[in-house]
Write an enzyme that holds these catalytic residues in place. Sequence first.
Site, mmCIF file in Angstrom:
data_model
loop_
_atom_site.group_PDB
_atom_site.id
_atom_site.type_symbol
_atom_site.label_atom_id
_atom_site.label_comp_id
_atom_site.label_asym_id
_atom_site.label_seq_id
_atom_site.Cartn_x
_atom_site.Cartn_y
_atom_site.Cartn_z
ATOM 1 N N SER A 96 0.814 -1.218 0.000
ATOM 2 C CA SER A 96 0.000 0.000 0.000
ATOM 3 C C SER A 96 0.849 1.271 0.000
ATOM 4 O O SER A 96 0.328 2.347 -0.268
ATOM 5 C CB SER A 96 -0.941 -0.010 1.199
ATOM 6 O OG SER A 96 -0.196 -0.208 2.378
ATOM 7 N N ASP A 321 -4.098 6.108 11.367
ATOM 8 C CA ASP A 321 -3.154 5.537 10.415
ATOM 9 C C ASP A 321 -1.863 6.342 10.465
ATOM 10 O O ASP A 321 -1.819 7.485 10.021
ATOM 11 C CB ASP A 321 -3.787 5.575 9.017
ATOM 12 C CG ASP A 321 -2.869 5.015 7.933
ATOM 13 O OD1 ASP A 321 -1.682 4.738 8.221
ATOM 14 O OD2 ASP A 321 -3.345 4.867 6.783
ATOM 15 N N HIS A 324 0.553 5.153 6.327
ATOM 16 C CA HIS A 324 0.410 5.724 4.980
ATOM 17 C C HIS A 324 0.563 7.235 5.036
ATOM 18 O O HIS A 324 0.817 7.792 6.110
ATOM 19 C CB HIS A 324 -0.949 5.326 4.404
ATOM 20 C CG HIS A 324 -1.092 3.839 4.332
ATOM 21 N ND1 HIS A 324 -1.821 3.110 5.243
ATOM 22 C CD2 HIS A 324 -0.538 2.953 3.484
ATOM 23 C CE1 HIS A 324 -1.721 1.825 4.954
ATOM 24 N NE2 HIS A 324 -0.947 1.702 3.895
#
Length: 342
Positions: A96, A321, A324
């Site tokens: 990702s 998160d 990312h």
Amino acid sequence: MGFWEFLIFLIFLKLQNSYSCNIFEGSWVFDPSYPLYNSAICPFLRTQFDCQKNGRPDKFYLGYRWQPTECNVPRFDANDFLRRFSDKKILFVGDSLILDQWQSLTCMLHAAVPMSNYSLVQRLPIYSFNFLDYNLTIDMEWHQFLVDIDVEKMGRILKLDSIKGGKAWKGYDLLVFDSWHWWFYKPPNQPWDFIQVGNHTVKDMDRIEAFKFALETWAKWVDSEVDPSVTKVFYQGISASHYHGTDFGKPEAKGCNRETQPVMGSKSPAPPSPGIEIVKSILNKMKNPTIFLDISLLTQLRPDAHPQIYASPQLTASTGDCTHWCIAGVPDIWNSLLYALL
Ligand SMILES: *[C@@H]1O[C@H](CO)[C@@H](O)[C@H](O)[C@H]1NC(C)=O
Ligand SMILES: *[C@@H]1O[C@H](CO)[C@@H](O)[C@H](O)[C@H]1NC(C)=O
Ligand SMILES: *[C@@H]1O[C@H](CO)[C@@H](O)[C@H](O)[C@H]1NC(C)=O
């Protein structure tokens, strides 16, 4: 100019030539001309990266530019990129974080030509973006270990010395790879049941050792299957996470959720990831030139630029998160450095 002056001049020229700048050593500086584009006009920006739309209240994190200590890098020029890559194909392969970089590049280019035609087909494991008016394809392949996972009678086997998946990477002009975070997943998130290395199949092994085996398999693939006169190869390096305050010099912080400013200066308070030395030593031994996009330090300095609790419109204050990156944001700089290195 006299003889001695001329000689000194020659020595000066020689020194200048032998000197090369490491663009990955540097610091973040606030620059009001950033971000490079307005992410609100990227119609295909994925929710998980769309921090502003998900309600992130601060904007400081958008305004930082990476400044190498010893030299300057050119500003990303989307029109020049589109021209140079027309009739070409780019593929990002990995997890990702490579998706984050793919998303940054597609949004950044689209923002420069918002009226031009594009197509986007999202059929996992491949996301395929095409700037139709430039005949430029930018694909992303989800392949988080780079090596194969085969489903056999005994279960899902992660095969450290098998890379049949590489067949799909041929015919591209530019390849960008990454792999790291998934090597440490445990059940139930771990997508394999056994690891095969050489002729042995084991239930588990040291994960850093496993990563090293796999990356060596990948390096052999690049060395034997890539024609360097056609295809340029980049390796993304290791993107830093910030789940612990000690990662960014604030031991009291529980994670990245409240951060709004980068770590200033050019030294990370935390040591680099243990993966960096492995990646460097394997890339150094490769026959085909592979460019190391060494994002380790520049990501370590950015606890503020993760999606935090704004990775989705349903805010969940307890988790966030810190792996990312928001878009626009830090991956735009990875692509700017890639552009500078081309
Ligand atoms: C588009 O680019 C591909 C290479 O990526 C090339 O093979 C093809 O001929 C191009 N198409 C046109 C219409 O120029
Ligand atoms: C978009 O593509 C269509 C069909 O390929 C073409 O007719 C049209 O002119 C294109 N539009 C632009 C703005 O380039
Ligand atoms: C794996 O097994 C094959 C066939 O049994 C053998 O020829 C080969 O040498 C073995 N390889 C290793 C690395 O042990």
